[in-house]
Structure formats: C-alpha cells, structure tokens
Design a protein around this motif. Structure first.
Motif, short mmCIF file in Angstrom:
data_model
loop_
_atom_site.label_atom_id
_atom_site.label_comp_id
_atom_site.label_asym_id
_atom_site.label_seq_id
_atom_site.Cartn_x
_atom_site.Cartn_y
_atom_site.Cartn_z
N LEU A 289 69.09 -79.94 -27.31
CA LEU A 289 69.09 -78.38 -27.93
C LEU A 289 69.99 -77.69 -28.32
CD1 LEU A 289 66.25 -77.65 -24.93
CD2 LEU A 289 65.78 -78.32 -27.25
N SER A 290 71.24 -77.96 -27.85
CA SER A 290 72.66 -77.47 -28.38
C SER A 290 72.74 -77.65 -29.99
CB SER A 290 73.63 -77.75 -27.63
OG SER A 290 73.55 -77.34 -26.13
N ILE A 291 72.53 -79.03 -30.23
CA ILE A 291 72.47 -79.31 -31.42
C ILE A 291 71.67 -78.28 -32.52
CG2 ILE A 291 71.99 -81.04 -33.32
CD1 ILE A 291 72.54 -83.18 -31.05
N GLY A 292 70.30 -78.03 -32.11
CA GLY A 292 69.45 -77.25 -32.66
C GLY A 292 69.90 -75.80 -32.74
N LEU A 293 70.82 -75.43 -31.70
CA LEU A 293 71.39 -74.12 -31.57
C LEU A 293 72.39 -73.75 -32.32
CD1 LEU A 293 70.99 -71.57 -29.72
CD2 LEU A 293 72.71 -72.49 -28.17
N ILE A 294 73.23 -75.14 -32.38
CA ILE A 294 74.32 -74.84 -33.56
C ILE A 294 74.03 -74.58 -35.00
CG2 ILE A 294 76.22 -76.22 -34.67
CD1 ILE A 294 76.37 -77.84 -31.76
N PHE A 295 72.81 -75.36 -35.23
CA PHE A 295 72.33 -75.08 -36.67
C PHE A 295 71.61 -73.63 -36.89
CE2 PHE A 295 72.32 -79.96 -36.99
CZ PHE A 295 73.18 -79.94 -37.81
N SER A 296 70.98 -73.10 -35.70
CA SER A 296 70.48 -72.07 -35.86
C SER A 296 71.58 -70.95 -36.06
CB SER A 296 69.76 -71.65 -34.47
OG SER A 296 68.63 -72.33 -34.30
N LEU A 297 72.79 -71.00 -35.21
CA LEU A 297 73.97 -70.00 -35.46
C LEU A 297 74.46 -70.35 -36.92
CD1 LEU A 297 75.76 -70.48 -32.06
CD2 LEU A 297 74.31 -68.58 -32.88
N ILE A 298 74.45 -71.46 -37.52
CA ILE A 298 75.18 -71.63 -38.99
C ILE A 298 73.87 -70.69 -39.86
CG2 ILE A 298 75.27 -73.44 -40.64
CD1 ILE A 298 76.23 -75.42 -38.78
N SER A 299 72.73 -70.95 -39.44
CA SER A 299 71.66 -70.15 -40.42
C SER A 299 71.99 -68.81 -40.10
CB SER A 299 70.46 -70.54 -39.98
OG SER A 299 69.93 -72.08 -40.26
N LEU A 300 72.19 -68.24 -39.13
CA LEU A 300 72.43 -66.80 -38.71
C LEU A 300 73.52 -66.32 -39.69
CD1 LEU A 300 71.59 -64.02 -37.37
CD2 LEU A 300 72.98 -65.09 -35.28
N GLU B 46 82.05 -80.79 -17.33
CA GLU B 46 83.22 -80.20 -18.38
C GLU B 46 83.12 -81.30 -19.43
OE1 GLU B 46 86.53 -80.67 -16.06
OE2 GLU B 46 86.02 -78.93 -14.54
N ASN B 47 82.65 -82.45 -19.23
CA ASN B 47 82.79 -83.58 -20.22
C ASN B 47 81.63 -83.15 -21.36
OD1 ASN B 47 83.22 -85.89 -21.53
ND2 ASN B 47 81.38 -86.95 -20.98
N ALA B 48 80.43 -82.70 -20.81
CA ALA B 48 79.33 -82.20 -21.87
C ALA B 48 79.62 -81.00 -22.53
CB ALA B 48 78.21 -81.86 -20.91
N ILE B 49 80.37 -79.82 -22.10
CA ILE B 49 80.82 -78.77 -22.67
C ILE B 49 82.03 -79.35 -23.78
CG2 ILE B 49 82.01 -76.90 -22.70
CD1 ILE B 49 81.06 -76.49 -19.87
N PHE B 50 82.95 -80.17 -23.52
CA PHE B 50 83.94 -80.64 -24.38
C PHE B 50 83.23 -81.35 -25.42
CE2 PHE B 50 86.52 -84.28 -25.72
CZ PHE B 50 87.74 -83.71 -26.24
N LEU B 51 82.14 -82.11 -25.33
CA LEU B 51 81.50 -83.07 -26.50
C LEU B 51 80.92 -82.01 -27.25
CD1 LEU B 51 80.19 -86.04 -24.32
CD2 LEU B 51 81.97 -86.17 -26.01
N LEU B 52 80.30 -80.84 -26.50
CA LEU B 52 79.43 -79.88 -27.46
C LEU B 52 80.61 -79.13 -28.34
CD1 LEU B 52 76.87 -78.39 -25.19
CD2 LEU B 52 76.40 -79.55 -27.21
N LEU B 53 81.43 -78.79 -27.96
CA LEU B 53 82.56 -78.07 -28.76
C LEU B 53 83.23 -79.03 -29.77
CD1 LEU B 53 84.61 -76.32 -25.82
CD2 LEU B 53 82.91 -75.08 -27.52
N SER B 54 83.19 -80.25 -29.46
CA SER B 54 83.75 -81.24 -30.44
C SER B 54 82.92 -81.51 -31.33
CB SER B 54 83.99 -82.64 -29.65
OG SER B 54 84.48 -83.72 -30.48
N LEU B 55 81.64 -81.56 -31.17
CA LEU B 55 80.22 -81.86 -32.25
C LEU B 55 80.23 -80.44 -32.96
CD1 LEU B 55 77.96 -83.36 -33.27
CD2 LEU B 55 76.58 -82.40 -31.39
N SER B 56 80.49 -79.22 -32.54
CA SER B 56 80.12 -77.99 -33.33
C SER B 56 81.26 -77.91 -34.29
CB SER B 56 80.46 -76.93 -32.24
OG SER B 56 79.43 -76.78 -31.08
N LYS B 57 82.43 -78.23 -33.77
CA LYS B 57 83.63 -78.28 -34.71
C LYS B 57 83.44 -79.15 -36.00
CE LYS B 57 88.63 -79.40 -35.16
NZ LYS B 57 89.92 -79.93 -34.26
N ASN B 58 82.97 -80.42 -35.48
CA ASN B 58 82.65 -81.54 -36.60
C ASN B 58 81.65 -81.18 -37.65
OD1 ASN B 58 84.89 -83.03 -35.86
ND2 ASN B 58 83.73 -84.20 -34.17
N LEU B 59 80.49 -80.61 -36.95
CA LEU B 59 79.42 -80.13 -37.98
C LEU B 59 79.94 -79.02 -38.77
CD1 LEU B 59 76.57 -79.93 -35.43
CD2 LEU B 59 76.76 -81.33 -37.40
#
Length: 270
Positions: free
Chosen positions: A248-259, A153-166
């Motif tokens: 790897l999720s960081i790379g995935l976030i950037f891939s989605l931004i590129s998409l 749960e903490n990992a998911i929360f951190l990912l969502l937070s990072l995605s939002k900030n990026l």
C-alpha cells in the motif's frame, strides 16, 4: 482456550482492519487536496480528465471483491458522465449478500477497501508495461523478498530506499523524450487521484469487521484444538501485514507524486 482465542483474534482483527483503514484515511486526505488543486486549475473538466479512468479503476476494485466474496451485483456505474459536475458520486457498485453467510458479511470489509488494492496494482502493472527498463532497474519485486521476517526498521529502510529510487527514475531528464513516460504519468495521475475510500466505502467496510473477527476467532479456536502455536499464527499474520503495508505504501508514494504534480500545475495556472 476461549480467552487465548479471543485475545489473539482481537489482535489480528485490529492489525488487519487498522492497516487498511489507516491507509484509506491517508489516501483520502491526499486525494482531497489533489482534487482541490485540479478543480481550482481546470474546473469540472479537470475531474472529467482524471475521473473517467480513475473512477473506473476504483469501482472495478469494488466489483472484483464482490465477485470474490460471492456478493450479487445488482447495478454499477464506472463513471457518471451525465451528472459528474453536480453529484458527489462519480461511480458506484450496488450489491447484495446473504446476511446469514459469515464469509459474505466479512466480504463487506474487503469490498470497501477494494479500490486501494486495484489502484495500486493498476499503477504497478502500468509502470511495468510502459516503462519496463526502469521497472526492471528498480526491481520492486526484490523488495518483498527482504520482508520474510518481522523487522519494522528494515521495512522502513526498504520503503525509503524504494521511494528514493522511484523519484529518481520518474523525474529523470532522459524520460522527457519517451511518449510512454507521459502515458504512464497520465495513468498514474488519474488512478492515484481516485484511489482513496469514500465515506460510503468506510461505512461498508465497518459492516464486515465483526464477521471478520468471528472468522479469526474460529481460526484461533481450531488452531488451539490441533495444538498449533498461536504465537506462530500471529507471526504469519504479522509478516502478511508488513507486506500489505509495503504494498500500500507503493500506491501512497505514487499518490504523493501525483499531489506534487497537481500542485505544480495549480501554481502555474493560478
């Protein structure tokens, strides 16, 4: 003793291989759609525009893993300038290994997934180099410090937070006057468009899974022999896997931004 080693080594192998191959599959789905938008908007010139750098970083990921696992590189091509319009293979790395070496055979798995690691590292380093103030404000490294214990749960929360900030930092109107921002967007777009694994990469990775399992099995046997707690060993691997997922999720976030960017360009051009 053997039963416990078998049980834990199977679990660890499934965790390690499952995470990398699952991400590789998701990356491939995104890249397929991304490439279709780019090709529809610009034709083969679009592939050349993104492929020279993106494919080079992809193949360098294979090359680095070949060196780490002592494979002999017989030939490689970072980008196929002559036949990129007609051939599926934009680049390649040909390598040989000692079939009797468990370490080298297991290396096939990591050689196959190498582009995901090299691609994500390249994007993160480009972000830090070209947009240092934004990188420091987001402080990506700080997110990893919060992954010291297993907490999905903490990992998911951190990912969502990072995605939002990026997303907020990248699509900020203040960036429009900064040339470094456009350079970063181009680099990110190129690399994330070619970060996924090819069919050949998946096949190459599968060759090393059995050897990887045997190595984990040996580690479990040695741990039991020295009276080490296998549950603690599993805990260590679980923490490592959560960090890998986050990375790897960081790379995935950037891939989605590129998409998203390629879709906007496609919508404008068509």
């Amino acid at each position: 003793m053997i039963y416990l080693s078998l049980k834990y080594s199977i679990l660890i192998t499934l965790l390690v291989t499952g995470v990398f191959l699952s991400f590789g599959y998701v990356y491939s789905l995104i890249e397929r759609r991304n490439s279709s938008y780019v090709y529809s908007a610009f034709g083969s010139k679009g592939i050349l525009f993104t492929g020279v750098l993106g494919t080079a970083v992809h193949e360098i990921g294979h090359l680095i893993m070949c060196l780490i696992f002592h494979h002999k590189i017989s030939d490689f091509q970072l980008f196929n300038f002559k036949g990129y319009k007609y051939e599926e293979t934009l680049g390649y790395v040909s390598h040989r290994y000692n079939d009797r070496s468990l370490y080298e055979k297991a290396g096939n798995f990591f050689i196959g997934i190498g582009p995901m690691i090299s691609g994500t590292l390249f994007i993160v380093f480009s972000f830090k180099l070209l947009l240092p103030s934004i990188y420091e404000s987001i402080n990506i490294n700080s997110y990893f410090t919060h992954l010291s214990s297993i907490n999905i749960e903490n990992a998911i929360f951190l990912l969502l937070s990072l995605s939002k900030n990026l997303l907020i930092s990248i699509f900020n109107i203040n960036n429009l006057g900064d040339i470094s921002f456009y350079i970063f967007i181009y680099l990110m777009f190129c690399v994330s468009s070619h970060i996924s694994l090819s069919k050949k990469d998946f096949e190459n990775s599968s060759v090393g899974i059995l050897s990887l399992f045997l190595i984990f099995f040996a580690i479990c046997l040695v741990s039991i022999f020295f009276n080490l707690n296998l549950s603690y060993l599993l805990l260590i691997f679980m923490n490592m896997i959560i960090c890998v997922i986050f990375f790897l999720s960081i790379g995935l976030i950037f891939s989605l931004i590129s998409l998203f960017i390629s879709y906007i360009v496609y919508s404008i051009m068509i």
